[in-house]
Design a protein around this motif. Structure first.
Motif, PDB file in Angstrom:
ATOM      1  N   GLY A   1       0.788  -1.231   0.000  1.00 19.95           N
ATOM      2  CA  GLY A   1       0.000   0.000   0.000  1.00 19.95           C
ATOM      3  C   GLY A   1       0.814   1.271   0.000  1.00 19.95           C
ATOM      4  O   GLY A   1       0.271   2.369  -0.185  1.00 19.95           O
TER       5      GLY A   1
ATOM      6  N   THR B   1      -7.125  -5.479  -2.252  1.00 21.62           N
ATOM      7  CA  THR B   1      -7.845  -4.298  -1.797  1.00 21.62           C
ATOM      8  C   THR B   1      -9.163  -4.733  -1.206  1.00 21.62           C
ATOM      9  O   THR B   1      -9.609  -5.876  -1.399  1.00 21.62           O
TER      10      THR B   1
ATOM     11  N   SER C   1       0.522   3.246  -3.160  1.00 17.45           N
ATOM     12  CA  SER C   1      -0.826   3.760  -3.400  1.00 17.45           C
ATOM     13  C   SER C   1      -1.081   5.018  -2.593  1.00 17.45           C
ATOM     14  O   SER C   1      -1.639   5.997  -3.096  1.00 17.45           O
ATOM     15  N   SER C   2      -0.663   4.982  -1.325  1.00 19.93           N
ATOM     16  CA  SER C   2      -1.018   6.057  -0.395  1.00 19.93           C
ATOM     17  C   SER C   2       0.152   6.908   0.057  1.00 19.93           C
ATOM     18  O   SER C   2      -0.047   7.991   0.610  1.00 19.93           O
TER      19      SER C   2
ATOM     20  N   GLU D   1      -8.818   1.629  -9.632  1.00 20.52           N
ATOM     21  CA  GLU D   1      -7.553   2.341  -9.846  1.00 20.52           C
ATOM     22  C   GLU D   1      -6.457   1.358 -10.254  1.00 20.52           C
ATOM     23  O   GLU D   1      -5.668   1.628 -11.159  1.00 20.52           O
ATOM     24  N   ASN D   2      -6.431   0.201  -9.598  1.00 13.42           N
ATOM     25  CA  ASN D   2      -5.413  -0.802  -9.929  1.00 13.42           C
ATOM     26  C   ASN D   2      -5.558  -1.279 -11.370  1.00 13.42           C
ATOM     27  O   ASN D   2      -4.558  -1.471 -12.074  1.00 13.42           O
TER      28      ASN D   2
ATOM     29  N   ASN E   1     -10.512   1.433  -5.180  1.00 10.30           N
ATOM     30  CA  ASN E   1      -9.091   1.091  -5.267  1.00 10.30           C
ATOM     31  C   ASN E   1      -8.851   0.005  -6.311  1.00 10.30           C
ATOM     32  O   ASN E   1      -7.847   0.029  -7.034  1.00 10.30           O
TER      33      ASN E   1
ATOM     34  N   THR F   1      -1.685   7.794 -11.178  1.00  6.16           N
ATOM     35  CA  THR F   1      -1.370   7.825  -9.754  1.00  6.16           C
ATOM     36  C   THR F   1      -0.047   7.088  -9.510  1.00  6.16           C
ATOM     37  O   THR F   1       0.362   6.258 -10.331  1.00  6.16           O
TER      38      THR F   1
ATOM     39  N   LYS G   1     -11.702  -2.243  -1.362  1.00  4.96           N
ATOM     40  CA  LYS G   1     -12.570  -1.175  -1.869  1.00  4.96           C
ATOM     41  C   LYS G   1     -12.643  -1.232  -3.397  1.00  4.96           C
ATOM     42  O   LYS G   1     -11.613  -1.347  -4.072  1.00  4.96           O
TER      43      LYS G   1
ATOM     44  N   GLY H   1       0.441   4.744  -7.439  1.00  4.49           N
ATOM     45  CA  GLY H   1       0.122   3.326  -7.346  1.00  4.49           C
ATOM     46  C   GLY H   1       0.010   2.683  -8.720  1.00  4.49           C
ATOM     47  O   GLY H   1       0.509   1.581  -8.946  1.00  4.49           O
TER      48      GLY H   1
END
Length: 341
Positions: free
Chosen positions: A212, A283, A215-216, A291-292, A288, A261, A285, A263
């Motif tokens: 993560g 994930t 990603s974050s 996004e992946n 998310n 992004t 969510k 990630g």
């Protein structure tokens, strides 16, 4: 949304979606278990999107993640649409983890997973961690019998050394090796990846987003639940985190330039390693997950790959993969610390 293609994983006939879904965090290690109904919606969304390669293990929960998958795969011939991977080899005894690869345990673990998953055959069955007390030939010999009996289709290993992979493959073809591979975990490139390619073994990359981190960014530590084991990983602690933040900032600069992004950039880097590699980001969510999937649309030039690899060179990341406490005496019969993924 990006189209999810298909790849051949290994040389034994298994075909999977080019990106998989790691299901561990739905039930274990990254905080409390999530609501079944929400996770089933996520799994169904993944399958509808074309992500059909689902990854679990009997130790996730333990057992509850396999049961969750069994619920998600009920009805409308969903089971026929997916490639289901699970694992054995980490056994809980009085609250402690032990590594087991003896034939009797291999068989009993497989039978138990089949029952929990409520299926007749496991598509890809991994030895989760290697039991150094048991010759790998004995473990694979029992797995070979399970293949012959139709209880599993393909055999995999997780976190195995190059020599173990070679010995195992001599007994029965190994279809896939699961290992940690990301912008900040690249030691596998020296020996294990070349061995897999020499033998025609597929590569399944877990934690391709650095648990993560990509990603974050460093702020991820502020959202860790008290039950999240990442709180104790050296890379997320103190001076190590401050150092790694600089690396993230540089990756983020490239992502901004690319219009994606950080990630997605990190995940795209793994995808660009070859068509024999399937990353399995996890994930809980749907946002998310989407996004992946977007990482599949990010195209990197050779120059951009080189630029990223220079940023995350061997000495750029500070902190070990696992804390020293995770290599205690009860885990000494394993090639690597038997915690997650």
């Amino acid at each position: 949304m990006a189209k999810v293609g298909r790849i051949k994983l290994g040389s034994q006939g298994l075909e999977v979606s080019q990106q998989g879904l790691g299901c561990m965090g739905m039930s274990a290690f990254y905080g409390p278990p999530k609501a079944d109904e929400d996770m089933i919606k996520l799994i169904h969304h993944a399958i509808d999107t074309g992500v059909t390669f689902l990854d679990t293990s009997d130790i996730y929960g333990p057992h509850t993640n396999e049961i969750l998958l069994s619920k998600a795969l009920k009805g409308d011939q969903i089971r026929e649409k997916v490639e289901l991977a699970t694992k054995f080899g980490i056994n809980m005894v009085d609250g402690n983890r032990e590594i087991r690869g003896d034939p009797a345990y291999v068989r009993s673990a497989c039978e138990a997973s089949l029952k929990r998953l409520d299926i007749d055959c496991i598509d890809l069955y991994y030895q989760h961690r290697i039991d150094t007390r048991v010759p790998i030939e004995l473990t694979i010999g029992e797995l070979k019998k399970l293949v012959e009996e139709g209880k599993i289709k393909y055999i995999g290993l997780s976190e195995a050394s190059s020599s173990t992979i070679r010995r195992a493959h001599a007994v029965h073809p190994i279809t896939a090796i699961q290992l940690e591979w990301s912008l900040w975990t690249r030691d596998v490139e020296e020996d294990i990846i070349p061995t897999c390619r020499e033998l025609g073994i597929g590569i399944v990359a877990y934690s391709p987003l650095g648990r993560g981190f990509f990603s974050s960014g460093p702020k991820i530590v502020d959202s860790f639940d008290p039950q999240d084991f990442r709180k104790y990983l050296p890379r997320f602690e103190g001076e190590n985190l401050e150092h790694n933040k600089k690396m993230f900032d540089r990756v983020n600069e490239i992502a901004t330039r690319k219009g994606c992004t950080p990630g997605q950039l990190a995940l795209a880097w793994v995808h660009h390693q070859g068509n024999d590699v399937c990353p399995i980001p996890g994930t809980t969510k749907i946002a998310n997950f989407n996004e992946n999937i977007g990482a599949l649309s990010v195209k990197l030039t050779r120059e951009e790959m080189t630029e990223l690899e220079e940023i995350v060179s061997a000495d750029a990341v500070k902190g070990e993969r696992y804390a020293s406490v995770m290599a205690n005496v009860s885990w000494k019969n394993s090639e690597t610390p038997p915690l997650s993924a």
